[in-house]
Design a protein around this motif. Structure first.
Motif, mmCIF file in Angstrom:
data_model
loop_
_atom_site.group_PDB
_atom_site.id
_atom_site.type_symbol
_atom_site.label_atom_id
_atom_site.label_comp_id
_atom_site.label_asym_id
_atom_site.label_seq_id
_atom_site.Cartn_x
_atom_site.Cartn_y
_atom_site.Cartn_z
ATOM 1 N N UNK A 78 49.622 55.993 33.485
ATOM 2 C CA UNK A 78 50.052 54.859 34.297
ATOM 3 C C UNK A 78 49.661 55.068 35.759
ATOM 4 N N UNK A 79 49.937 56.256 36.281
ATOM 5 C CA UNK A 79 49.621 56.536 37.685
ATOM 6 C C UNK A 79 48.129 56.386 37.954
ATOM 7 N N UNK A 80 47.314 56.877 37.059
ATOM 8 C CA UNK A 80 45.869 56.798 37.280
ATOM 9 C C UNK A 80 45.350 55.366 37.163
ATOM 10 N N UNK A 81 45.716 54.679 36.075
ATOM 11 C CA UNK A 81 45.141 53.355 35.838
ATOM 12 C C UNK A 81 45.719 52.285 36.756
ATOM 13 N N UNK A 82 46.895 52.498 37.289
ATOM 14 C CA UNK A 82 47.477 51.505 38.205
ATOM 15 C C UNK A 82 47.033 51.712 39.648
ATOM 16 N N UNK A 83 46.487 52.900 39.964
ATOM 17 C CA UNK A 83 46.136 53.208 41.352
ATOM 18 C C UNK A 83 44.634 53.354 41.603
ATOM 19 N N UNK A 84 43.871 53.575 40.554
ATOM 20 C CA UNK A 84 42.458 53.908 40.723
ATOM 21 C C UNK A 84 41.559 52.947 39.955
ATOM 22 N N UNK A 85 40.308 52.800 40.381
ATOM 23 C CA UNK A 85 39.354 52.026 39.579
ATOM 24 C C UNK A 85 39.166 52.676 38.206
ATOM 25 N N UNK A 86 39.154 51.859 37.180
ATOM 26 C CA UNK A 86 39.009 52.408 35.822
ATOM 27 C C UNK A 86 37.693 53.161 35.669
ATOM 28 N N UNK A 87 36.654 52.711 36.350
ATOM 29 C CA UNK A 87 35.357 53.390 36.248
ATOM 30 C C UNK A 87 35.428 54.813 36.780
ATOM 31 N N UNK A 88 36.245 55.038 37.814
ATOM 32 C CA UNK A 88 36.398 56.391 38.357
ATOM 33 C C UNK A 88 37.113 57.297 37.350
#
Length: 383
Positions: A336-346
């Motif tokens: 959740x933290x990654x996908x809600x805060x960062x571009x999915x491609x990254x």
């Protein structure tokens, strides 16, 4: 069994994803096209026994085998849902039967490449392979069949386990351009569990229940969870199951053996090509096999240049596995933290082990730093 072993330049033990990928990469080099190559497997590879998913920016050598590919993915957690653009990546689903047929049809074009159906019994350091029907020997044997997962202290051991069903509906239910990569809205059961929904068209999709844990589940639990998800989230009670798949993939930072000798080399999962933190394997197999084929074409040792002085991604994998095992944070919260805060491609770039250190720092800044920092410190202390 004959008194004398059948001899080849190269033997590929196991005609699965790794073995067939390797022979295809080999045959892409003119200098290897006249080598005597044996593909050995107990199965004729005539059934669709699994599905592989991966992501990449370019076209793969197996583009014609794809069942579908997408440029956008849904992500769901209890507190965040979004359809995410993953460009320049494409998420791809590959049909194993199409892959087998493609690779074996390529093999048929080269009379020096032989496919034999035999069950592998043993493999010796001098390149002698014993099957139930015959004995074989080669300068190099590439093995993806006979291996054990090393059980070592201070290492982490989980498995990715899953059951997937291909379903077909009478009405148009699915949006073919909008697959779901991860749906964490299902009950977690003090674990890490999520769903995939990968539509082939408006009427057909692969729906898969996946877990990261120390052991797999009873088969009936997968069925219960799949039925509940179809009913509660997709509002489906009427559908036909056209195909089922079940699998268990190791997720461990224990080092896999490169092989039993310089002559016998492990590839695929046996050779450490499965990414410890995700269980994804297919893309890493392609890198591994392409590198081996390039080395052979240049007259080098197969694994020349493969060793890394510092493998930062192996360290990241170990930290993540420790976070999962310690359960000081809900696993779904990490994603959740990654996908809600960062571009999915990254995120996909990071999971594909293609990021720079600065990009790694962006990932680290998105997750709960206290949880991961303490896991990293304890990992260092244990080692």
């Amino acid at each position: 069994m004959p008194d004398k072993a059948l001899t080849y330049d190269y033997i590929i033990a196991g005609a699965g994803a790794a073995g067939l990928s390797l022979v295809c990469h080999m045959l892409g080099h003119e200098s290897l096209q006249n080598k005597r190559i044996l593909l050995l497997d107990r199965d004729l590879k005539q059934t669709n026994d699994r599905t592989w998913c991966f992501w990449e920016t370019d076209e793969s050598p197996f583009e014609s085998c794809l069942k579908s590919k997408w440029s956008k993915l849904h992500f769901h957690s209890p507190h965040f849902s979004a359809l995410l653009d993953i460009s320049p990546y494409r998420y791809k689903m590959l049909d194993s039967l199409s892959f087998y047929q493609y690779c074996l049809s390529l093999v048929e074009r080269f009379p020096n490449v032989e496919f034999r159906q035999d069950e592998i019994v043993s493999l010796e350091a001098n390149g002698i392979l014993k099957g139930k029907k015959a004995e074989y020997q080669a300068d190099y044997v590439f093995n993806s069949v006979l291996f054990q997962i090393p059980k070592l202290p201070k290492k982490h051991y989980l498995v990715q386990h899953f059951k997937g069903i291909f379903i077909k509906t009478a009405s148009a239910v699915f949006k073919p351009e909008e697959p779901t990569l991860m749906d964490f809205r299902v009950a977690q059961h003090q674990d890490c569990r999520f769903m995939y929904v990968l539509p082939v068209n408006a009427h057909e999709a692969l729906v898969e229940y996946t877990g990261f844990s120390e052991s797999a589940l009873p088969q009936e639990e997968y069925d219960l969870e799949l039925r509940a998800y179809l009913r509660d989230f997709l509002q489906l009670t009427q559908y036909e199951i056209t195909h089922e798949e079940f699998g268990i993939i190791p997720m461990t930072d224990a080092p896999f053996s490169k092989g039993i000798s310089e002559q016998v080399i492990n590839i695929g999962t046996a050779g450490g090509a499965t990414k410890a933190s995700t269980g994804y394997t297919f893309s890493f197999i392609q890198r591994q096999c392409a590198a081996i084929a390039r080395n052979l074409a240049k007259g080098r040792e197969p694994l020349e240049g493969s060793a890394k002085a510092i493998d930062k991604f192996a360290f990241y994998d170990s930290v993540f596995l420790r976070v999962l095992l310690e359960k000081k944070q809900e696993p779904w919260e990490v994603f959740h933290d990654m996908f809600s805060k960062l571009p999915a491609s990254l995120i996909l770039k990071f999971l594909n082990e293609e990021t720079s250190l600065l990009e790694d720092l962006r990932i680290m800044n998105a997750v709960d730093q206290k949880t991961f920092l303490w896991a990293a410190l304890r990992l260092g202390w244990r080692r």
